[in-house]
Design an enzyme around this catalytic site. Structure first.
Site, mmCIF file in Angstrom:
data_model
loop_
_atom_site.group_PDB
_atom_site.id
_atom_site.type_symbol
_atom_site.label_atom_id
_atom_site.label_comp_id
_atom_site.label_asym_id
_atom_site.label_seq_id
_atom_site.Cartn_x
_atom_site.Cartn_y
_atom_site.Cartn_z
ATOM 1 N N GLN A 201 54.469 1.567 18.873
ATOM 2 C CA GLN A 201 54.852 2.130 17.583
ATOM 3 C C GLN A 201 54.350 1.179 16.495
ATOM 4 O OE1 GLN A 201 57.112 5.320 17.740
ATOM 5 N NE2 GLN A 201 55.737 5.041 19.476
ATOM 6 N N ALA A 242 64.704 9.468 13.841
ATOM 7 C CA ALA A 242 63.607 9.072 14.730
ATOM 8 C C ALA A 242 62.324 8.790 13.956
ATOM 9 C CB ALA A 242 63.382 10.155 15.775
ATOM 10 N N HIS A 243 61.296 8.381 14.702
ATOM 11 C CA HIS A 243 60.047 7.943 14.079
ATOM 12 C C HIS A 243 59.349 9.066 13.324
ATOM 13 C CE1 HIS A 243 57.788 8.721 18.171
ATOM 14 N NE2 HIS A 243 58.265 9.820 17.655
ATOM 15 N N ASN A 244 58.695 8.646 12.228
ATOM 16 C CA ASN A 244 57.858 9.512 11.381
ATOM 17 C C ASN A 244 58.640 10.514 10.541
ATOM 18 O OD1 ASN A 244 55.667 8.250 12.652
ATOM 19 N ND2 ASN A 244 55.440 9.895 14.146
#
Length: 335
Positions: A201, A242-244
């Site tokens: 990541q 969560a990511h993004n």
């Protein structure tokens, strides 16, 4: 290129050497040097990108990446001037390339005086500050908190005890309550040669001014782009982002809400407690997600959705009443 405040670049490799180390086959261009990884849409001549799904064929055709990793069936769609590596597991091969070309900067502790803008910054006992950390005037860092290398914290912030912050840029007047985790790796795995492997990541977390984040909430850094929390958004305890994800301004997110990766949320959206949001969805400005709802589709601006799977609240209530009437009718028939 990943932010150099958080990631260091490892020595460049030629494509042939890279292929050997990630288990890919060189189709062409093995002598090209590559020094970074990137998505298809933003990759440049020194970057490695991948295509693992046919829906990204056009992005593959248009990419400026110097090297692409693709399944054999997609090799003909790669740009003529790009080096091409063939792999049965392109994403996993790209993840392995990421680990060969980038590495997170390790935490090397510095003193409070090196990190603080001036004497108005309060650093409580047990705090660990990494190389390159900067803390703005009037901010307070609670006991036993860890601020990892490169993190920038604005003015008049309140960071609680036992917080960890990494890979993040934080605005002014932000509050992070006890136990918050900012910038941990998002959940990303790809099927590789020997089973699932973690996808590195390489993104950041951007928290804008006047944001409040409740105790034990987790906000993951982006996979490559950034996770963003818009200004004046208020997040309750025990929330997962969560990511993004990109969360708009002035949003309210109640406890136990879980927002999956790459969700885009407009301004002024409200999430009730224990709402669950599927990945890659868009929630329009001013929308509301009822408590306990399970959202599997985009919500237009201004609408309120409820239920599982979530739907417009009037439709949900009509269906709930109809089901209740049908159940009551069956009971009456049996009697």
């Amino acid at each position: 290129m990943p932010d150099p405040r958080f990631f260091e670049s490892l020595p460049a490799l030629d494509v042939a050497a890279l292929a050997q180390r990630i288990g890919a086959e060189v189709l062409r261009g093995g002598d090209r040097k590559v020094s970074a990884v990137a998505p298809l849409g933003s990759a440049g001549s020194g970057d490695v990108a991948f295509m693992g799904d046919r829906k990204f064929v056009q992005a593959l055709k248009d990419t400026a990446a110097g090297c692409v990793i693709v399944p054999a069936a997609a090799a003909d769609h790669a740009p003529a001037d790009a080096s091409v590596l063939v792999s049965p597991t392109p994403q996993a091969s790209w993840a392995e390339a990421s680990m060969l070309l980038h590495r997170s900067i390790p935490l090397t502790a510095i003193t409070s005086a090196e990190a603080a803008e001036d004497d108005s910054v309060v650093i409580e006992p047990g705090v660990v500050l990494g190389q390159g950390v900067r803390i703005g005037r009037g901010s307070r860092i609670g006991a036993n908190t860890v601020i990892a290398s490169g993190v920038q914290i604005g003015r008049d912030c309140v960071i609680g005890s036992n917080v960890t912050v990494g890979f993040a840029l934080i605005g002014d007047r932000v509050k992070l309550y006890a136990g918050v985790r900012i910038g941990e790796a998002g959940f990303g795995a790809a099927g590789g040669r020997t089973g699932p492997i973690d996808v590195p990541q390489l993104g950041r977390v951007i928290i804008q001014d006047n944001v409040t984040v409740g105790a034990n909430t987790c906000i993951d850094r982006g996979a490559y782009d950034d996770t963003v929390i818009g200004e004046n958004t208020k997040i309750d305890n025990l929330v997962m982002i969560a990511h993004n994800c990109v969360i708009g301004r002035n949003c309210l997110i109640a406890a136990h809400t879980g927002i999956s990766g790459s969700v885009v949320v407009g301004d002024g959206v409200i999430f009730g407690g224990k709402a669950g949001i599927g990945d890659h969805l868009k929630i329009g400005a001013g929308a509301r997600v009822a408590g306990g709802a399970g959202l599997l589709a985009d919500i237009p601006p201004g609408e309120t959705w409820s239920g599982y799977p979530a739907k417009p609240i009037r439709q949900f209530l009509r269906e709930t009443v109809w089901v209740s009437k049908q159940a009551a009718k069956k009971r009456d028939d049996k009697e």
